[in-house]
Scaffold this motif. Structure first.
Motif, PDB file in Angstrom:
ATOM      1  N   ASN A   1       0.814  -1.220   0.000  1.00 43.61           N
ATOM      2  CA  ASN A   1       0.000   0.000   0.000  1.00 43.61           C
ATOM      3  C   ASN A   1       0.853   1.278   0.000  1.00 43.61           C
ATOM      4  O   ASN A   1       0.543   2.249   0.698  1.00 43.61           O
ATOM      5  CB  ASN A   1      -0.925  -0.018   1.230  1.00 43.61           C
ATOM      6  N   PHE A   2       1.920   1.284  -0.793  1.00 41.20           N
ATOM      7  CA  PHE A   2       2.819   2.432  -0.765  1.00 41.20           C
ATOM      8  C   PHE A   2       2.201   3.702  -1.353  1.00 41.20           C
ATOM      9  O   PHE A   2       2.749   4.800  -1.182  1.00 41.20           O
ATOM     10  CB  PHE A   2       4.134   2.093  -1.485  1.00 41.20           C
TER      11      PHE A   2
ATOM     12  N   THR B   1       5.334  -9.505   6.049  1.00 42.61           N
ATOM     13  CA  THR B   1       5.061 -10.940   6.202  1.00 42.61           C
ATOM     14  C   THR B   1       6.044 -11.550   7.192  1.00 42.61           C
ATOM     15  O   THR B   1       7.161 -11.035   7.354  1.00 42.61           O
ATOM     16  CB  THR B   1       5.187 -11.672   4.851  1.00 42.61           C
ATOM     17  N   ILE B   2       5.627 -12.637   7.839  1.00 42.86           N
ATOM     18  CA  ILE B   2       6.544 -13.362   8.719  1.00 42.86           C
ATOM     19  C   ILE B   2       7.271 -14.458   7.943  1.00 42.86           C
ATOM     20  O   ILE B   2       8.187 -15.091   8.459  1.00 42.86           O
ATOM     21  CB  ILE B   2       5.806 -14.000   9.916  1.00 42.86           C
ATOM     22  N   ARG B   3       6.871 -14.680   6.692  1.00 44.87           N
ATOM     23  CA  ARG B   3       7.522 -15.699   5.875  1.00 44.87           C
ATOM     24  C   ARG B   3       8.955 -15.268   5.541  1.00 44.87           C
ATOM     25  O   ARG B   3       9.215 -14.084   5.335  1.00 44.87           O
ATOM     26  CB  ARG B   3       6.728 -15.949   4.596  1.00 44.87           C
TER      27      ARG B   3
ATOM     28  N   TRP C   1      -0.300  -4.816   9.102  1.00 37.22           N
ATOM     29  CA  TRP C   1       1.064  -4.329   9.288  1.00 37.22           C
ATOM     30  C   TRP C   1       1.112  -2.813   9.192  1.00 37.22           C
ATOM     31  O   TRP C   1       0.308  -2.194   8.500  1.00 37.22           O
ATOM     32  CB  TRP C   1       1.996  -4.915   8.218  1.00 37.22           C
ATOM     33  N   ALA C   2       2.113  -2.236   9.892  1.00 34.75           N
ATOM     34  CA  ALA C   2       2.369  -0.804   9.806  1.00 34.75           C
ATOM     35  C   ALA C   2       3.808  -0.592   9.350  1.00 34.75           C
ATOM     36  O   ALA C   2       4.721  -1.284   9.798  1.00 34.75           O
ATOM     37  CB  ALA C   2       2.154  -0.133  11.156  1.00 34.75           C
ATOM     38  N   PHE C   3       3.996   0.366   8.442  1.00 38.29           N
ATOM     39  CA  PHE C   3       5.357   0.715   8.032  1.00 38.29           C
ATOM     40  C   PHE C   3       5.843   1.792   8.986  1.00 38.29           C
ATOM     41  O   PHE C   3       5.252   2.870   9.090  1.00 38.29           O
ATOM     42  CB  PHE C   3       5.394   1.226   6.595  1.00 38.29           C
TER      43      PHE C   3
ATOM     44  N   LEU D   1       6.114  -3.627  11.007  1.00 41.77           N
ATOM     45  CA  LEU D   1       5.763  -4.269  12.276  1.00 41.77           C
ATOM     46  C   LEU D   1       4.283  -4.627  12.235  1.00 41.77           C
ATOM     47  O   LEU D   1       3.477  -3.891  11.639  1.00 41.77           O
ATOM     48  CB  LEU D   1       6.005  -3.341  13.468  1.00 41.77           C
ATOM     49  N   LYS D   2       3.923  -5.720  12.891  1.00 41.80           N
ATOM     50  CA  LYS D   2       2.508  -6.058  12.981  1.00 41.80           C
ATOM     51  C   LYS D   2       1.772  -4.993  13.788  1.00 41.80           C
ATOM     52  O   LYS D   2       2.293  -4.475  14.779  1.00 41.80           O
ATOM     53  CB  LYS D   2       2.330  -7.436  13.614  1.00 41.80           C
ATOM     54  N   SER D   3       0.575  -4.683  13.382  1.00 41.59           N
ATOM     55  CA  SER D   3      -0.200  -3.615  14.017  1.00 41.59           C
ATOM     56  C   SER D   3      -0.466  -3.876  15.490  1.00 41.59           C
ATOM     57  O   SER D   3      -0.572  -2.926  16.279  1.00 41.59           O
ATOM     58  CB  SER D   3      -1.535  -3.422  13.278  1.00 41.59           C
ATOM     59  N   ASP D   4      -0.568  -5.155  15.865  1.00 43.54           N
ATOM     60  CA  ASP D   4      -0.836  -5.454  17.276  1.00 43.54           C
ATOM     61  C   ASP D   4       0.429  -5.465  18.129  1.00 43.54           C
ATOM     62  O   ASP D   4       0.391  -5.803  19.304  1.00 43.54           O
ATOM     63  CB  ASP D   4      -1.580  -6.786  17.412  1.00 43.54           C
TER      64      ASP D   4
END
Length: 462
Positions: free
Chosen positions: A136-137, A160-162, A202-204, A214-217
């Protein structure tokens, strides 16, 4: 007589045969008993013999040896007075520190025909298409809010965590080198949020030393008033690893790690009471009080004295090698970054950027003996970094007139018949600049001394 002799011979032969058969049966029975026993107990695995590494056997691995000549009455340098200015820098901006092109560097660096996934198979183009779409850039720099991490987190290059691996069959690639692991980040560190992914998972973000997803939570947004109060407070730095921290009601919050800092509320003779955030409610931070023993934290900047250096180096030596901070471990640059936090010395995240802090001395185009002379003449033990592309080490002095460095390293590069290999170390060590010289199939072209390009004294002005 012949008949009697023949009969005796037959009986004797039969007796011997019978005894032999009986003996074989006994062996089979015994084997069966042994087999039954072995099935009822764990199979003992053959022990893997560790490779003996010359430097680890012949150079002291105790920091006390190298710190013994450090002046205990050292001064506080100018660089040590500026840590908070850098630490809180992302709370004092109104827009991202990077332009859009710089923020998108991972998508220009990794491609589907050279990247492998967790199943050690090539990642498909659809994976990259999905990542760039969700990133979403087009919404870059649209949120622009201040935040805190809620826990120790992994900052990712893609949302992603992958993992993304290079050729797993190549030495020094594959596990554990996940190229999407940009950095780890401690609990309750300041952040600046640029925007969220399309799915909001996710948040940039930007920290003082890195950017990524980072994950939003794993974070919570703060108000400008909360930001002002937090950074105005006296900061308390952690000086012990792996101590459990709790809130005022005894609920677990975090494990302590060198590099963590908290806002001080009050103190008594034995403890600091600090402000912490470990969760949120209705998208708002839940502020908590935590009592921390003064044995595991300090509100004062530590001097670069003997006892302080011994203590902090021993603490950061408790973790193994962790690429990009994976598994709550450290790599070469993150270990040095965390190590210098209690001393009030802020360092960037990667080795190249760290090599530019303080007074820089070029070692390019020098012969090995010239590099050694310059380091010995100008290097300050425990205050000087030595850099080669992709790796940074701390100069700590000499042993038997040979330069010794402290660093967190994955291993020693080897080469046999043009095939590369690795002798795995995977932890912080004290070594010479010729680590691996006496190992079989040592790759001389990869030698640390040969590849040094600069040294920089952190405590000296540029």
């Amino acid at each position: 007589m012949r008949y009697i002799f023949l009969m005796l011979s037959i009986l004797l032969l039969a007796g011997c045969t019978s005894k032999r058969v009986e003996s074989e049966v006994e062996v089979k029975v015994e084997d069966k008993i042994t087999l039954t026993k072995s099935l009822n107990k764990p199979v003992e695995k053959s022990k893997k013999r560790d490779i003996e590494i010359f430097d680890l056997l012949n150079i002291p691995q105790d920091v006390s040896y190298f710190a013994k000549n450090i002046d205990e009455n050292s001064t506080i340098y100018d660089i040590q007075k500026k840590y908070e200015q850098n630490y809180f820098s992302v709370w004092n901006i109104d827009k991202p520190k990077e332009d859009l092109k710089s923020a998108m560097w991972p998508f220009a660096s990794f491609s589907f025909n050279k990247s492998y996934g967790e199943n050690l198979q090539l990642l498909e183009k659809s994976f990259f298409d999905e990542m760039i779409k969700n990133a979403n850039f087009e919404a870059y720099a649209s949120v622009n809010k201040k935040a805190l991490t809620l826990k120790y987190s992994n900052m990712r290059a893609f949302p992603t965590i992958r993992p993304l691996l290079r050729d797993p069959t190549a030495a020094g690639e594959g596990f554990p080198f996940d190229y999407l692991q940009n950095s780890s980040i401690h609990a309750n560190e300041p952040l600046f949020i640029s925007h969220y992914t399309k799915d909001k998972e996710w948040a940039f973000v930007f920290s003082s030393y890195a950017s990524g997803w980072l994950k939003s939570d794993e974070l919570v947004v703060l108000t400008e008033e909360e930001v002002a109060k937090w950074q105005k407070a006296k900061q308390v730095a952690i000086v012990k690893e792996n101590e459990s921290l709790y809130d005022s009601e005894g609920h677990f919050l975090f494990k302590s790690k060198i590099g963590m800092m908290f806002a001080l509320i009050s103190e008594d003779e034995e403890t600091y009471t600090v402000l912490a955030v470990s969760s949120y409610k209705n998208s708002k931070p839940l502020f908590l009080k935590s009592k921390i023993s003064k044995n595991i934290a300090t509100k004062e900047i530590l001097k670069l004295g003997r006892e302080n250096l011994i203590s902090i180096v021993k603490e950061v030596s408790k973790t193994n090698y962790g690429w990009g901070g994976m598994y709550e471990q450290r790599d070469c640059s993150s270990m040095l970054r965390d190590m210098f936090v209690p001393f009030g010395i802020w360092l960037p995240r990667n080795s190249y950027q760290q090599s530019k802090i303080g007074s820089v001395v070029s070692l390019k185009n020098l012969y090995d003996d010239e590099k050694i002379r310059v380091i010995k003449e100008r290097g300050v033990p425990f205050e000087t970094l030595l850099y080669k592309k992709g790796h940074v080490v701390l100069y700590v002095g000499t042993y038997n007139d040979e330069i010794v460095v402290f660093h967190n390293t994955w291993g020693i590069k080897t080469k046999k018949d043009e095939a590369e290999g690795r002798i795995i170390i995977g932890k912080p060590i004290f070594s010479s600049l010729r680590l691996g010289k006496y190992q079989q199939n040592y790759d001389e072209d990869a030698e640390l001394l040969k590849n040094l390009v600069s040294m920089n004294i952190l405590t000296r002005q540029p």
